[in-house]
Design a protein around this motif. Structure first.
Motif, PDB file in Angstrom:
ATOM      1  N   VAL A   1       0.652  -1.076   0.159  1.00  0.00           N
ATOM      2  CA  VAL A   1       0.124  -0.066  -0.444  1.00  0.00           C
ATOM      3  C   VAL A   1       0.874   1.243   0.060  1.00  0.00           C
ATOM      4  N   GLY A   2       1.022   1.862  -0.694  1.00  0.00           N
ATOM      5  CA  GLY A   2       1.820   3.166  -0.943  1.00  0.00           C
ATOM      6  C   GLY A   2       0.239   4.731  -1.338  1.00  0.00           C
ATOM      7  N   SER A   3       1.378   5.336  -1.667  1.00  0.00           N
ATOM      8  CA  SER A   3       0.757   6.588  -1.749  1.00  0.00           C
ATOM      9  C   SER A   3       1.111   7.823  -2.659  1.00  0.00           C
ATOM     10  N   ALA A   4       0.349   8.551  -3.519  1.00  0.00           N
ATOM     11  CA  ALA A   4       1.395  10.237  -4.307  1.00  0.00           C
ATOM     12  C   ALA A   4       0.492  10.982  -4.617  1.00  0.00           C
ATOM     13  N   ALA A   5       0.800  11.837  -4.574  1.00  0.00           N
ATOM     14  CA  ALA A   5       0.556  13.336  -4.306  1.00  0.00           C
ATOM     15  C   ALA A   5       1.498  14.523  -5.473  1.00  0.00           C
ATOM     16  N   LEU A   6       0.741  15.924  -5.319  1.00  0.00           N
ATOM     17  CA  LEU A   6       1.112  16.527  -6.306  1.00  0.00           C
ATOM     18  C   LEU A   6       0.349  17.779  -5.653  1.00  0.00           C
ATOM     19  N   LYS A   7       1.475  19.440  -5.968  1.00  0.00           N
ATOM     20  CA  LYS A   7       0.236  20.304  -5.972  1.00  0.00           C
ATOM     21  C   LYS A   7       1.834  21.167  -6.701  1.00  0.00           C
ATOM     22  N   VAL A   8       0.860  22.550  -7.601  1.00  0.00           N
ATOM     23  CA  VAL A   8       1.264  23.705  -7.930  1.00  0.00           C
ATOM     24  C   VAL A   8       0.989  24.765  -7.764  1.00  0.00           C
ATOM     25  N   VAL A   9       1.418  25.556  -7.794  1.00  0.00           N
ATOM     26  CA  VAL A   9       1.388  26.872  -7.566  1.00  0.00           C
ATOM     27  C   VAL A   9       1.479  27.753  -8.345  1.00  0.00           C
ATOM     28  N   THR A  10       1.119  28.702  -8.938  1.00  0.00           N
ATOM     29  CA  THR A  10       1.639  29.880  -9.447  1.00  0.00           C
ATOM     30  C   THR A  10       1.034  31.463  -9.447  1.00  0.00           C
ATOM     31  N   THR A  11       2.719  32.367  -9.564  1.00  0.00           N
ATOM     32  CA  THR A  11       2.232  33.810  -9.040  1.00  0.00           C
ATOM     33  C   THR A  11       1.137  34.461  -9.929  1.00  0.00           C
ATOM     34  N   GLU A  12       0.483  34.208 -11.594  1.00  0.00           N
ATOM     35  CA  GLU A  12      -0.389  34.441 -12.218  1.00  0.00           C
ATOM     36  C   GLU A  12      -1.492  34.457 -11.512  1.00  0.00           C
ATOM     37  N   GLU A  13      -2.077  35.513 -11.080  1.00  0.00           N
ATOM     38  CA  GLU A  13      -3.612  35.437 -10.627  1.00  0.00           C
ATOM     39  C   GLU A  13      -4.451  35.431 -10.846  1.00  0.00           C
ATOM     40  N   GLN A  14      -4.633  34.096 -10.891  1.00  0.00           N
ATOM     41  CA  GLN A  14      -6.064  33.414 -11.372  1.00  0.00           C
ATOM     42  C   GLN A  14      -7.629  33.259 -10.792  1.00  0.00           C
ATOM     43  N   GLY A  15      -8.471  33.525 -12.155  1.00  0.00           N
ATOM     44  CA  GLY A  15      -9.757  33.454 -11.704  1.00  0.00           C
ATOM     45  C   GLY A  15     -10.497  32.717 -10.682  1.00  0.00           C
ATOM     46  N   TYR A  16      -9.939  32.058 -11.159  1.00  0.00           N
ATOM     47  CA  TYR A  16     -10.900  30.879  -9.864  1.00  0.00           C
ATOM     48  C   TYR A  16      -9.565  29.297  -9.610  1.00  0.00           C
ATOM     49  N   ARG A  17     -10.514  28.463  -9.291  1.00  0.00           N
ATOM     50  CA  ARG A  17      -9.143  27.328  -8.465  1.00  0.00           C
ATOM     51  C   ARG A  17      -8.806  26.651  -9.843  1.00  0.00           C
ATOM     52  N   ARG A  18      -8.090  25.836 -10.562  1.00  0.00           N
ATOM     53  CA  ARG A  18      -8.067  24.559 -11.104  1.00  0.00           C
ATOM     54  C   ARG A  18      -7.382  24.016  -9.961  1.00  0.00           C
ATOM     55  N   PHE A  19      -8.802  22.638  -9.916  1.00  0.00           N
ATOM     56  CA  PHE A  19      -9.333  21.442  -8.892  1.00  0.00           C
ATOM     57  C   PHE A  19      -7.590  20.269  -9.583  1.00  0.00           C
ATOM     58  N   TYR A  20      -7.240  20.038 -10.548  1.00  0.00           N
ATOM     59  CA  TYR A  20      -6.354  19.657 -10.856  1.00  0.00           C
ATOM     60  C   TYR A  20      -4.942  19.831 -10.023  1.00  0.00           C
ATOM     61  N   ASN A  21      -4.776  20.841  -9.355  1.00  0.00           N
ATOM     62  CA  ASN A  21      -3.502  21.657  -8.821  1.00  0.00           C
ATOM     63  C   ASN A  21      -3.071  20.903  -7.210  1.00  0.00           C
ATOM     64  N   ASP A  22      -3.840  20.167  -6.794  1.00  0.00           N
ATOM     65  CA  ASP A  22      -3.314  19.938  -5.718  1.00  0.00           C
ATOM     66  C   ASP A  22      -4.893  18.329  -5.280  1.00  0.00           C
ATOM     67  N   LEU A  23      -3.931  17.306  -5.111  1.00  0.00           N
ATOM     68  CA  LEU A  23      -4.206  16.541  -5.325  1.00  0.00           C
ATOM     69  C   LEU A  23      -3.485  15.158  -4.329  1.00  0.00           C
ATOM     70  N   ARG A  24      -4.074  14.514  -4.136  1.00  0.00           N
ATOM     71  CA  ARG A  24      -3.750  13.150  -2.737  1.00  0.00           C
ATOM     72  C   ARG A  24      -4.314  12.006  -3.543  1.00  0.00           C
ATOM     73  N   VAL A  25      -3.172  10.940  -3.546  1.00  0.00           N
ATOM     74  CA  VAL A  25      -3.919   9.379  -3.326  1.00  0.00           C
ATOM     75  C   VAL A  25      -3.550   8.840  -1.800  1.00  0.00           C
ATOM     76  N   ASP A  26      -4.029   8.298  -0.738  1.00  0.00           N
ATOM     77  CA  ASP A  26      -3.578   8.426   0.028  1.00  0.00           C
ATOM     78  C   ASP A  26      -2.820   6.987   0.858  1.00  0.00           C
ATOM     79  N   ALA A  27      -4.280   6.401   0.031  1.00  0.00           N
ATOM     80  CA  ALA A  27      -4.119   4.067   0.250  1.00  0.00           C
ATOM     81  C   ALA A  27      -4.016   3.409  -1.064  1.00  0.00           C
ATOM     82  N   SER A  28      -3.534   2.795  -1.658  1.00  0.00           N
ATOM     83  CA  SER A  28      -3.521   2.981  -3.318  1.00  0.00           C
ATOM     84  C   SER A  28      -2.278   2.212  -3.373  1.00  0.00           C
TER      85      SER A  28
END
Length: 235
Positions: free
Chosen positions: A171-198
């Protein structure tokens, strides 16, 4: 802890202003790595592994936010760390990068530094994991796909090259996070993701990314011209 990569991508926005994307991705043969290892802000990205330390990661970002260079920040923190021989720390800021593998990290342990991308790992099958992860990112650096997708591609290449050698741990896990300095109008749902147990964390991270990207695209179709867009929140 197993292996991770940190990435800096400078680019010009629509107003020809300098902006940065920072990203971290990590995977291991233990649950819950997303709560422990990746740290990212508008000032840079850092991963702390082998013997993880949330305090070390958070303080590194705090130093970066205050304007300290990442190599100076990590050096200062490790000099005061009695457990530094067991740490792996690496990352990037707007100008530079840093990689550190303590002398007591378990083999195979090592790191790579291309300047805009750092990779580090321990308890790996061999150094090919590091090379595959770094070269896969570098081969498509600044590509058309979102950085989150390209981070998953790099992790997948490391897994294909051998990954974590602890095959008895299913059983392992994986995660990613992305942040940009550019002001965004709304949230990119794919930029902060986790798989905690798989049993297949990186493959599941890709599936999660694809679902989050679909949700993002659907939200644009539904809300992009409506007042409700504000409810999606900032980036």
């Amino acid at each position: 802890m197993t292996f991770s990569l940190c990435v800096r991508e400078p680019y010009q926005d629509a107003d020809d202003s300098r902006q940065y994307r920072f990203g971290v991705a990590v995977t291991t043969r233990l649950p819950g790595v997303g709560a422990l290892c990746p740290f990212v802000s508008e000032a840079g990205a850092v991963a702390v592994q082998s013997h993880v330390s949330e305090t070390l990661g958070e303080r590194t970002l705090s130093y970066l936010d205050d304007g300290l260079a990442i190599d100076d920040a990590v050096e200062a923190l490790l000099n005061a760390d009695d457990n530094r021989r067991n740490r792996q720390v690496h990352g990037v800021d707007t100008e530079g990068s840093v990689v550190f593998t303590g002398s007591q990290c378990n083999d195979h342990a090592g790191h790579r530094d291309t300047g805009q991308c750092t990779v580090a790992g321990n308890l790996l099958t061999d150094e090919a994991v590091l090379d595959a992860t770094a070269s896969t990112y570098e081969s498509d650096a600044f590509g058309e796909a979102p950085l989150a997708e390209r981070l998953v591609d790099a992790l997948a290449a490391g897994i294909e090259a051998g990954g974590d050698k602890r095959e008895s741990l299913s059983v392992g896990s994986a995660a990613l996070k992305v942040v940009t300095t550019e002001e965004q109008g709304y949230r990119r749902f794919y930029n902060d993701l986790r798989v905690d147990a798989s049993e297949t964390p990186v493959a599941d991270l890709r599936t999660t990314y694809e679902a989050a990207l679909l949700g993002y695209e659907q939200s644009l179709d539904e809300y992009a011209t409506a007042d409700e867009i504000e409810s999606l929140g900032p980036e």
